[in-house]
Design a protein around this motif. Structure first.
Motif, PDB file in Angstrom:
ATOM      1  N   ARG A 280       0.831  -1.194   0.000  1.00 59.24           N
ATOM      2  CA  ARG A 280       0.000   0.000   0.000  1.00 59.24           C
ATOM      3  C   ARG A 280       0.870   1.251   0.000  1.00 59.24           C
ATOM      4  O   ARG A 280       1.958   1.274   0.588  1.00 59.24           O
ATOM      5  CB  ARG A 280      -0.927   0.024   1.208  1.00 59.24           C
ATOM      6  CG  ARG A 280      -1.954  -1.107   1.223  1.00 59.24           C
ATOM      7  CD  ARG A 280      -2.958  -0.906   2.338  1.00 59.24           C
ATOM      8  NE  ARG A 280      -3.949  -1.974   2.385  1.00 59.24           N
ATOM      9  CZ  ARG A 280      -5.044  -1.937   3.117  1.00 59.24           C
ATOM     10  NH1 ARG A 280      -5.301  -0.870   3.878  1.00 59.24           N
ATOM     11  NH2 ARG A 280      -5.897  -2.939   3.122  1.00 59.24           N
ATOM     12  N   ARG A 283      -1.970   7.811   0.931  1.00 61.31           N
ATOM     13  CA  ARG A 283      -2.469   8.956   0.171  1.00 61.31           C
ATOM     14  C   ARG A 283      -1.931  10.241   0.784  1.00 61.31           C
ATOM     15  O   ARG A 283      -1.715  10.323   2.002  1.00 61.31           O
ATOM     16  CB  ARG A 283      -3.994   8.964   0.164  1.00 61.31           C
ATOM     17  CG  ARG A 283      -4.607   7.817  -0.630  1.00 61.31           C
ATOM     18  CD  ARG A 283      -6.117   7.809  -0.499  1.00 61.31           C
ATOM     19  NE  ARG A 283      -6.726   9.035  -1.001  1.00 61.31           N
ATOM     20  CZ  ARG A 283      -7.666   9.082  -1.934  1.00 61.31           C
ATOM     21  NH1 ARG A 283      -8.071   7.970  -2.511  1.00 61.31           N
ATOM     22  NH2 ARG A 283      -8.200  10.229  -2.294  1.00 61.31           N
ATOM     23  N   VAL A 291      -3.668   3.481  -1.063  1.00 60.20           N
ATOM     24  CA  VAL A 291      -4.069   2.783  -2.287  1.00 60.20           C
ATOM     25  C   VAL A 291      -3.224   1.516  -2.400  1.00 60.20           C
ATOM     26  O   VAL A 291      -2.045   1.508  -2.038  1.00 60.20           O
ATOM     27  CB  VAL A 291      -3.894   3.661  -3.543  1.00 60.20           C
ATOM     28  CG1 VAL A 291      -4.894   4.786  -3.557  1.00 60.20           C
ATOM     29  CG2 VAL A 291      -2.475   4.190  -3.657  1.00 60.20           C
ATOM     30  N   VAL A 293      -1.240  -1.457  -4.348  1.00 58.69           N
ATOM     31  CA  VAL A 293      -0.437  -1.592  -5.564  1.00 58.69           C
ATOM     32  C   VAL A 293       0.040  -3.036  -5.658  1.00 58.69           C
ATOM     33  O   VAL A 293       0.476  -3.625  -4.660  1.00 58.69           O
ATOM     34  CB  VAL A 293       0.773  -0.636  -5.544  1.00 58.69           C
ATOM     35  CG1 VAL A 293       1.592  -0.789  -6.822  1.00 58.69           C
ATOM     36  CG2 VAL A 293       0.322   0.803  -5.370  1.00 58.69           C
ATOM     37  N   GLU A 309      -6.262  13.043  -5.993  1.00 55.42           N
ATOM     38  CA  GLU A 309      -5.904  11.627  -5.893  1.00 55.42           C
ATOM     39  C   GLU A 309      -7.066  10.708  -6.247  1.00 55.42           C
ATOM     40  O   GLU A 309      -6.893   9.494  -6.315  1.00 55.42           O
ATOM     41  CB  GLU A 309      -5.382  11.317  -4.494  1.00 55.42           C
ATOM     42  CG  GLU A 309      -4.009  11.923  -4.237  1.00 55.42           C
ATOM     43  CD  GLU A 309      -3.365  11.406  -2.961  1.00 55.42           C
ATOM     44  OE1 GLU A 309      -2.893  10.245  -2.963  1.00 55.42           O
ATOM     45  OE2 GLU A 309      -3.338  12.164  -1.979  1.00 55.42           O
ATOM     46  N   HIS A 322      -1.400   9.622 -14.121  1.00 54.82           N
ATOM     47  CA  HIS A 322      -2.485   8.645 -14.121  1.00 54.82           C
ATOM     48  C   HIS A 322      -1.916   7.318 -14.619  1.00 54.82           C
ATOM     49  O   HIS A 322      -1.505   7.196 -15.768  1.00 54.82           O
ATOM     50  CB  HIS A 322      -3.612   9.138 -15.035  1.00 54.82           C
ATOM     51  CG  HIS A 322      -4.710   8.151 -15.228  1.00 54.82           C
ATOM     52  ND1 HIS A 322      -5.688   8.305 -16.204  1.00 54.82           N
ATOM     53  CD2 HIS A 322      -5.020   6.989 -14.586  1.00 54.82           C
ATOM     54  CE1 HIS A 322      -6.516   7.293 -16.152  1.00 54.82           C
ATOM     55  NE2 HIS A 322      -6.137   6.475 -15.195  1.00 54.82           N
ATOM     56  N   ARG A 336      -7.778   0.066  -6.395  1.00 55.05           N
ATOM     57  CA  ARG A 336      -8.214   0.933  -7.488  1.00 55.05           C
ATOM     58  C   ARG A 336      -7.515   0.509  -8.775  1.00 55.05           C
ATOM     59  O   ARG A 336      -6.315   0.226  -8.776  1.00 55.05           O
ATOM     60  CB  ARG A 336      -7.874   2.391  -7.201  1.00 55.05           C
ATOM     61  CG  ARG A 336      -8.539   2.965  -5.939  1.00 55.05           C
ATOM     62  CD  ARG A 336     -10.021   3.136  -6.141  1.00 55.05           C
ATOM     63  NE  ARG A 336     -10.663   3.730  -4.966  1.00 55.05           N
ATOM     64  CZ  ARG A 336     -11.967   3.859  -4.818  1.00 55.05           C
ATOM     65  NH1 ARG A 336     -12.776   3.445  -5.772  1.00 55.05           N
ATOM     66  NH2 ARG A 336     -12.472   4.400  -3.733  1.00 55.05           N
ATOM     67  N   LEU A 339      -4.778   4.810 -10.647  1.00 57.88           N
ATOM     68  CA  LEU A 339      -4.111   5.527  -9.572  1.00 57.88           C
ATOM     69  C   LEU A 339      -3.648   6.886 -10.092  1.00 57.88           C
ATOM     70  O   LEU A 339      -3.249   7.015 -11.261  1.00 57.88           O
ATOM     71  CB  LEU A 339      -2.912   4.736  -9.049  1.00 57.88           C
ATOM     72  CG  LEU A 339      -3.170   3.284  -8.616  1.00 57.88           C
ATOM     73  CD1 LEU A 339      -1.881   2.646  -8.136  1.00 57.88           C
ATOM     74  CD2 LEU A 339      -4.248   3.222  -7.554  1.00 57.88           C
ATOM     75  N   LEU A 341      -0.958   9.577  -8.985  1.00 58.47           N
ATOM     76  CA  LEU A 341       0.165   9.681  -8.069  1.00 58.47           C
ATOM     77  C   LEU A 341       0.987  10.934  -8.328  1.00 58.47           C
ATOM     78  O   LEU A 341       1.153  11.363  -9.478  1.00 58.47           O
ATOM     79  CB  LEU A 341       1.070   8.456  -8.213  1.00 58.47           C
ATOM     80  CG  LEU A 341       0.386   7.079  -8.107  1.00 58.47           C
ATOM     81  CD1 LEU A 341       1.384   5.977  -8.394  1.00 58.47           C
ATOM     82  CD2 LEU A 341      -0.261   6.895  -6.749  1.00 58.47           C
ATOM     83  N   GLN A 345       5.161   9.895  -4.885  1.00 62.30           N
ATOM     84  CA  GLN A 345       4.469   8.611  -4.801  1.00 62.30           C
ATOM     85  C   GLN A 345       4.890   7.680  -5.935  1.00 62.30           C
ATOM     86  O   GLN A 345       5.017   6.465  -5.742  1.00 62.30           O
ATOM     87  CB  GLN A 345       2.958   8.827  -4.842  1.00 62.30           C
ATOM     88  CG  GLN A 345       2.371   9.453  -3.591  1.00 62.30           C
ATOM     89  CD  GLN A 345       0.902   9.785  -3.762  1.00 62.30           C
ATOM     90  OE1 GLN A 345       0.488  10.311  -4.802  1.00 62.30           O
ATOM     91  NE2 GLN A 345       0.093   9.495  -2.744  1.00 62.30           N
ATOM     92  N   THR A 349       6.534   3.992  -5.539  1.00 64.13           N
ATOM     93  CA  THR A 349       5.729   2.854  -5.981  1.00 64.13           C
ATOM     94  C   THR A 349       6.434   1.998  -7.024  1.00 64.13           C
ATOM     95  O   THR A 349       6.412   0.765  -6.953  1.00 64.13           O
ATOM     96  CB  THR A 349       4.389   3.346  -6.555  1.00 64.13           C
ATOM     97  OG1 THR A 349       3.726   4.152  -5.574  1.00 64.13           O
ATOM     98  CG2 THR A 349       3.501   2.191  -6.961  1.00 64.13           C
TER      99      THR A 349
END
Length: 360
Positions: A280, A283, A291, A293, A309, A322, A336, A339, A341, A345, A349
Motif C-alpha cells: 500500500r 495517500r 491505495v 499496488v 488523488e 495517471h 483501485r 491511480l 500519483l 508517490q 511505488t
C-alpha cells in the motif's frame, strides 16, 4: 540482363518452394491418425536447441520426410488452404492452437472492424475519414502476462487503432498477426482463442487483443500460453514495435513523462517483486487512507495533469500521473484500477519505466 534472369529464377524458386510447402501441409492434414505436430511453434521459425534433438522435428521428419528448415514454413502456407481444409485442420489437429493454460475450450473472436489491406472495406468512407478512432478496450485475463498486455494497452492508448492494425483476416477464415520475432512477420493463426485465461475487452470478451496475445503465445511462447507468463516490458515493446526499449529509472519530475506522452510514445511502469506481495502507498490527502499496488506488475501510464488523488480535475493542485492497472476488476477501498500519483508517490511505488518509440 543477367540480373533480370537471376530475378526470374529466384521468383520461380520461391513459387516452387511455396507450392511444395502447401503440398506438405495438405499431406499432413490427410495423415490418419494425425500426428500431433505443433505447427504453431514451427511457424515461429524455431530451431532445435544445440545438443538437444527436437522430438517435434523428428516426428515431422519421420512422417513427412521434411527437414528442420522446411518445417517452420508450413503454417505460413496455411492461408493458401481452402476453407474446408482449414476447418478440418482446426477440428482434427489440436496442436494447430497454442496450448492453453486452462481448459482447452475455444471461443471465436469477432472480426468486425478488421479488414484485409487493400480491400474496399479497408478504405474509410468520405465522412468517416476525420472521425476520431476510439481506443480498443484491453484487459489482462488470468494469465500473468502484464508485461505484454500493459504494453499493448499503452500502444493502443497512444495510437487508437494500433491493435487492429496488427491483425488482418485472410480469405479462408484464418487471420494473420504482425509481430517482430525479431524481424517483422505475419503469424498465421485461427480466429479462436481460449475461453478462459486470456486477454480481452473490459468484460474479458474476446477481441483483437486476444489474437495478438495468441500470436505471442505461438511465437515467443513457443506454442504455449504458459510460457508467456512473467517477462519484461522491454521485450513486449520489441515484439509489438520492433524497437528494443530497455527499462530506465523513474524520472524525478513528471514533466519528463508528460514530454514522452506528448511526443506519442507509449509508457509503462513496473513495480518490484516484494516478499510480502502487494503493498500500500499512503495517500497525500489523507494519511489514514492508502491505495493498493500490485508487486511484480506492469501498469499503463496514461497522462500527466493537475488532478486530485481521486482523478478529479484540480487546477490548483500538483501534477499527478495517471497509471492504469491492466488487470482491472472489482473496485473498492483501497483497491483501485486507476491511480493518480504525485512524483514522490511514483518513485516510491515503481522501480522503473519503459518508453516506446513514437507511434504518432
Amino acid at each position: 540482363m543477367p540480373t533480370e534472369r537471376r530475378r526470374v529464377r529466384r521468383h520461380r524458386s520461391l513459387a516452387a518452394r511455396r507450392a511444395e510447402d502447401l503440398r506438405l501441409l495438405r499431406t499432413l492434414l490427410a495423415v490418419d491418425p494425425l500426428p500431433r505436430a505443433d505447427l504453431g511453434a514451427l511457424s515461429a521459425e524455431l530451431r532445435p536447441a544445440r545438443g538437444r534433438p527436437s522430438s517435434l522435428t523428428g516426428r515431422l521428419r519421420s512422417r513427412l520426410r521434411i527437414d528442420g528448415r522446411r518445417g517452420p514454413r508450413l503454417l505460413a502456407a496455411a492461408h493458401d488452404l481452402s476453407a474446408a481444409e482449414v476447418a478440418r485442420a482446426l477440428d482434427t489437429v489440436p496442436a494447430l492452437e497454442p496450448v492453453p493454460r486452462g481448459p482447452a475450450r475455444w471461443v471465436p473472436v469477432p472480426l468486425r472492424g478488421l479488414t484485409a489491406p487493400g480491400s474496399a472495406a479497408a478504405r474509410p468512407a468520405e465522412g468517416a475519414r476525420n472521425r476520431p478512432v476510439r481506443p480498443l478496450s484491453i484487459r489482462q485475463g488470468r494469465l500473468s502476462d502484464c508485461w505484454f498486455i500493459a504494453v499493448l494497452a499503452a500502444c493502443e492508448h497512444m495510437r487508437p487503432g494500433f491493435t487492429a492494425s496488427l491483425v488482418r483476416p485472410t480469405d479462408n477464415g484464418l487471420v494473420e498477426v504482425r509481430l517482430h520475432t525479431p524481424g517483422a512477420r505475419w503469424v498465421t493463426l485461427s480466429p479462436r482463442v481460449p475461453a478462459a485465461h486470456r486477454a480481452g475487452d473490459r468484460r474479458l470478451r474476446p477481441n483483437a487483443a486476444s489474437l495478438v496475445e495468441k500470436a505471442a503465445a505461438l511465437t515467443y511462447g513457443r506454442g504455449s500460453y504458459r510460457r508467456i507468463q512473467g517477462d519484461f516490458a522491454g521485450v513486449a515493446l520489441g515484439l509489438l514495435t520492433g524497437r528494443w526499449c530497455p527499462a530506465r529509472p523513474v524520472p524525478l519530475r513528471l514533466s519528463r513523462i508528460e514530454h514522452w506522452l506528448a511526443a506519442g510514445r507509449p509508457v509503462v511502469a513496473s513495480t518490484l517483486v516484494r516478499p510480502g506481495g502487494s503493498f500500500r502507498v499512503p495517500r497525500e490527502d489523507d494519511p489514514h487512507r492508502s491505495v493498493a499496488v500490485m508487486d511484480g506488475h506492469v501498469y499503463v501510464v496514461r497522462r500527466v495533469a493537475r488532478l486530485s488523488e481521486d482523478g478529479s480535475p484540480d487546477p490548483h493542485g500538483p501534477l499527478r500521473v495517471h497509471v492504469h492497472n491492466p488487470l482491472g476488476g472489482t473496485e473498492g477501498e483501497p483497491r483501485r484500477t486507476d491511480l493518480f500519483l504525485s512524483a514522490a508517490q511514483l518513485r516510491r511505488t515503481f522501480i522503473s519505466v519503459n518508453v516506446g518509440p513514437r507511434l504518432r
